[in-house]
Design a protein around this motif. Structure first.
Motif, mmCIF file in Angstrom:
data_model
loop_
_atom_site.group_PDB
_atom_site.id
_atom_site.type_symbol
_atom_site.label_atom_id
_atom_site.label_comp_id
_atom_site.label_asym_id
_atom_site.label_seq_id
_atom_site.Cartn_x
_atom_site.Cartn_y
_atom_site.Cartn_z
ATOM 1 N N VAL A 184 0.850 -1.193 0.000
ATOM 2 C CA VAL A 184 0.000 0.000 0.000
ATOM 3 C C VAL A 184 0.883 1.239 0.000
ATOM 4 C CG1 VAL A 184 -1.805 1.242 1.243
ATOM 5 C CG2 VAL A 184 -1.790 -1.255 1.266
ATOM 6 N N PHE A 185 1.141 1.798 -1.173
ATOM 7 C CA PHE A 185 1.960 3.004 -1.225
ATOM 8 C C PHE A 185 1.337 4.074 -2.124
ATOM 9 C CE2 PHE A 185 3.533 0.054 -4.378
ATOM 10 C CZ PHE A 185 3.854 0.813 -5.494
ATOM 11 N N GLY A 186 0.030 4.009 -2.281
ATOM 12 C CA GLY A 186 -0.666 5.045 -3.040
ATOM 13 C C GLY A 186 -0.585 6.403 -2.370
ATOM 14 N N ALA A 187 -0.591 6.426 -1.036
ATOM 15 C CA ALA A 187 -0.507 7.703 -0.323
ATOM 16 C C ALA A 187 0.809 8.403 -0.626
ATOM 17 C CB ALA A 187 -0.656 7.478 1.179
ATOM 18 N N ALA A 188 1.910 7.646 -0.691
ATOM 19 C CA ALA A 188 3.209 8.247 -1.001
ATOM 20 C C ALA A 188 3.211 8.848 -2.399
ATOM 21 C CB ALA A 188 4.312 7.195 -0.882
ATOM 22 N N LEU A 189 2.637 8.137 -3.354
ATOM 23 C CA LEU A 189 2.592 8.643 -4.727
ATOM 24 C C LEU A 189 1.689 9.870 -4.824
ATOM 25 C CD1 LEU A 189 2.316 5.241 -6.611
ATOM 26 C CD2 LEU A 189 4.356 6.657 -6.327
ATOM 27 N N GLN A 190 0.552 9.829 -4.133
ATOM 28 C CA GLN A 190 -0.346 10.989 -4.142
ATOM 29 C C GLN A 190 0.351 12.208 -3.545
ATOM 30 O OE1 GLN A 190 -4.210 10.378 -2.285
ATOM 31 N NE2 GLN A 190 -4.512 12.572 -1.995
ATOM 32 N N TRP A 191 1.078 11.989 -2.459
ATOM 33 C CA TRP A 191 1.780 13.105 -1.818
ATOM 34 C C TRP A 191 2.848 13.680 -2.744
ATOM 35 C CZ3 TRP A 191 6.897 13.731 -0.013
ATOM 36 C CH2 TRP A 191 7.094 14.848 0.793
ATOM 37 N N LEU A 192 3.581 12.830 -3.441
ATOM 38 C CA LEU A 192 4.596 13.308 -4.382
ATOM 39 C C LEU A 192 3.964 14.122 -5.508
ATOM 40 C CD1 LEU A 192 6.835 10.109 -4.653
ATOM 41 C CD2 LEU A 192 7.473 12.282 -3.598
ATOM 42 N N VAL A 193 2.836 13.654 -6.010
ATOM 43 C CA VAL A 193 2.136 14.395 -7.073
ATOM 44 C C VAL A 193 1.675 15.751 -6.562
ATOM 45 C CG1 VAL A 193 0.048 14.423 -8.498
ATOM 46 C CG2 VAL A 193 1.419 12.353 -8.359
ATOM 47 N N GLU A 194 1.073 15.774 -5.379
ATOM 48 C CA GLU A 194 0.546 17.031 -4.833
ATOM 49 C C GLU A 194 1.657 18.014 -4.489
ATOM 50 O OE1 GLU A 194 -1.869 15.795 -1.574
ATOM 51 O OE2 GLU A 194 -3.532 15.135 -2.856
ATOM 52 N N GLN A 195 2.817 17.505 -4.048
ATOM 53 C CA GLN A 195 3.932 18.388 -3.713
ATOM 54 C C GLN A 195 4.809 18.701 -4.931
ATOM 55 O OE1 GLN A 195 4.325 19.907 -0.901
ATOM 56 N NE2 GLN A 195 2.712 18.817 0.205
ATOM 57 N N ARG A 196 4.507 18.073 -6.053
ATOM 58 C CA ARG A 196 5.273 18.262 -7.293
ATOM 59 C C ARG A 196 6.750 17.923 -7.100
ATOM 60 N NH1 ARG A 196 2.637 23.920 -9.716
ATOM 61 N NH2 ARG A 196 0.467 23.178 -9.726
ATOM 62 N N LEU A 197 6.983 16.807 -6.419
ATOM 63 C CA LEU A 197 8.337 16.319 -6.178
ATOM 64 C C LEU A 197 8.632 15.154 -7.118
ATOM 65 C CD1 LEU A 197 8.418 16.364 -2.282
ATOM 66 C CD2 LEU A 197 9.847 17.749 -3.794
ATOM 67 N N ALA A 198 9.823 15.150 -7.677
ATOM 68 C CA ALA A 198 10.213 14.076 -8.585
ATOM 69 C C ALA A 198 10.548 12.817 -7.798
ATOM 70 C CB ALA A 198 11.411 14.513 -9.423
ATOM 71 N N LEU A 199 10.295 11.669 -8.403
ATOM 72 C CA LEU A 199 10.675 10.378 -7.837
ATOM 73 C C LEU A 199 11.821 9.841 -8.676
ATOM 74 C CD1 LEU A 199 10.199 7.993 -5.920
ATOM 75 C CD2 LEU A 199 8.550 7.092 -7.585
ATOM 76 N N CYS A 200 13.028 9.750 -8.076
ATOM 77 C CA CYS A 200 14.191 9.354 -8.869
ATOM 78 C C CYS A 200 14.558 7.880 -8.708
ATOM 79 C CB CYS A 200 15.391 10.242 -8.551
ATOM 80 S SG CYS A 200 15.886 10.269 -6.829
ATOM 81 N N PHE A 201 14.268 7.277 -7.537
ATOM 82 C CA PHE A 201 14.541 5.862 -7.341
ATOM 83 C C PHE A 201 13.488 5.278 -6.406
ATOM 84 C CE2 PHE A 201 18.898 7.541 -8.053
ATOM 85 C CZ PHE A 201 19.304 6.717 -9.106
ATOM 86 N N TYR A 202 13.380 3.944 -6.414
ATOM 87 C CA TYR A 202 12.661 3.245 -5.359
ATOM 88 C C TYR A 202 13.464 2.005 -4.981
ATOM 89 C CZ TYR A 202 10.847 -0.183 -8.789
ATOM 90 O OH TYR A 202 10.731 -1.160 -9.756
ATOM 91 N N THR A 203 13.331 1.568 -3.741
ATOM 92 C CA THR A 203 14.050 0.393 -3.251
ATOM 93 C C THR A 203 13.048 -0.646 -2.768
ATOM 94 O OG1 THR A 203 14.267 1.031 -0.919
ATOM 95 C CG2 THR A 203 15.880 1.943 -2.461
ATOM 96 N N ASP A 204 13.416 -1.915 -2.919
ATOM 97 C CA ASP A 204 12.507 -2.984 -2.499
ATOM 98 C C ASP A 204 13.265 -4.162 -1.894
ATOM 99 O OD1 ASP A 204 13.717 -3.922 -4.770
ATOM 100 O OD2 ASP A 204 11.880 -4.430 -5.841
ATOM 101 N N GLY A 205 14.320 -3.892 -1.152
ATOM 102 C CA GLY A 205 15.063 -4.955 -0.489
ATOM 103 C C GLY A 205 16.410 -4.460 0.008
ATOM 104 N N GLN A 206 17.195 -5.362 0.594
ATOM 105 C CA GLN A 206 18.480 -5.019 1.197
ATOM 106 C C GLN A 206 19.672 -5.289 0.293
ATOM 107 O OE1 GLN A 206 18.803 -3.561 4.337
ATOM 108 N NE2 GLN A 206 16.582 -3.377 4.161
ATOM 109 N N ARG A 207 19.478 -5.917 -0.849
ATOM 110 C CA ARG A 207 20.610 -6.279 -1.698
ATOM 111 C C ARG A 207 21.250 -5.044 -2.330
ATOM 112 N NH1 ARG A 207 18.241 -10.458 -5.865
ATOM 113 N NH2 ARG A 207 16.733 -8.730 -5.994
#
Length: 336
Positions: A272-295
């Motif tokens: 559930v990460f729709g809230a994070a994406l909505q917040w980025l859109v509303e704040q007009r902040l770019a998303l440059c990377f995402y992480t999904d583990g420790q490797r």
């Protein structure tokens, strides 16, 4: 002989009078056929009844207007979007009749800036964010990515996290593995010295302290980073599984730096990460990377519209029906 007195029957008798209080009021206006006056408390009963009637009308009117203000009943798609973390109002706006979920997500996320080649320009990059968000691991992933692209001579690491036990040692271990130098800055003066020392490096990555927003040491370090102005590019790390209220509070601490872009972390821990994406859109902040583990560096990814939509759409079932620990399906490394 004496004459006898008149008989008793012949004597006139007075007709008894009825008390005024019980005389028949049939001719009086507003009196009932029974011929009795209404009790004194009957007016209070009528008043109470009228008040209850008015109160009932007010309640009915209020409930009706409240239902109208709430809008139509949520559609299945709107409910699904809320399950993904989007706010009710945003979910209602995205739930276009007849559209499929991936199409609705894609149309909305087109507003989110996702650079195709982030951190491509030479410079100094500081990773900032709250404690526990994964800054040290993420900086190691980013450093490994840059080493693979540009070689060990192009990268240097600096840490200002001298408060967390093992924080400096952890980054130094990554530095030894990658073959890049690691320096420690305890204040703004030492940070300036290390930046001068690494001026020949194309990329200098700074691992910053992670503390509570109420900790005075965090405010002090924010002043350091602000003092360097545009010499440092700040990347804000945010945990993917939080709510809009959390991100709003977090933004109060970091918006003055300013922040150039964000990295979304811990996608492997939440579907559930729709809230994070909505917040980025509303704040007009770019998303440059995402992480999904420790490797390191496999679990650092450059986002694309198609990939983010896929993760959101698939995770609604994939994570809720996850296999037992130790039986997870293997994932292919994305590479660079």
């Amino acid at each position: 002989m004496r004459t006898p007195p008149p008989a008793a029957a012949a004597m006139p008798t007075a007709k008894p009078q009825r008390p005024a209080s019980v005389q028949a009021p049939a001719a009086a206006a507003g009196q009932g056929a029974a011929g009795l006056t209404q009790p004194a408390w009957s007016g209070e009963i009528r008043g109470l009844r009228d008040e209850l009637h008015a109160l009932r009308q007010w309640v009915q009117s209020t409930v009706s207007s409240g239902a109208q203000a709430a809008g139509p009943v949520s559609s299945p798609m709107a409910e699904r979007l809320q399950e993904l973390g989007f706010s009710p109002s945003c979910a209602q706006a995205l739930a276009v009749p007849g559209a499929k979920l991936p199409d609705a997500l894609g149309a909305y996320l087109q507003r989110l800036d996702m650079p195709a080649d982030p951190v491509a320009a030479d410079g100094v990059y500081a990773l900032v964010g709250p404690t526990g968000v994964g800054k040290t691991t993420t900086i190691a992933k980013l450093a490994a990515r840059l080493v693979l692209r540009h070689g060990t001579s192009a990268v240097a690491l600096i840490t200002t996290d001298t408060y967390r036990i093992g924080g400096v040692e952890q980054l130094k271990i990554y530095g030894r593995i990658l073959g890049v130098p690691v320096a420690v800055a305890r204040d703004a003066k030492e940070l300036e010295q290390h930046l001068q020392e690494f001026s020949d490096r194309r990329f200098v990555l700074i691992d910053t302290i992670g503390l509570s927003p109420r900790d005075a040491r965090l405010a002090e370090q924010m002043q350091w980073l602000q003092g360097f102005g545009s010499r440092i590019t700040r990347l804000l790390l945010i945990n993917a599984g939080m709510g809009l209220g959390f991100y709003d509070e977090l933004w109060k601490m970091y918006q003055h730096l300013p922040v150039a872009a964000c990295i979304l972390t811990k996608l492997d821990e939440t579907p559930v990460f729709g809230a994070a994406l909505q917040w980025l859109v509303e704040q007009r902040l770019a998303l440059c990377f995402y992480t999904d583990g420790q490797r390191v560096p496999e679990d650092l990814h450059v986002p694309t519209l198609a990939k983010i939509v896929e993760l959101l759409h698939d995770d609604t079932t994939a994570y809720h029906a996850s296999p037992p620990a130790g039986h997870e399906p293997a994932r292919a490394n994305p590479g660079f």
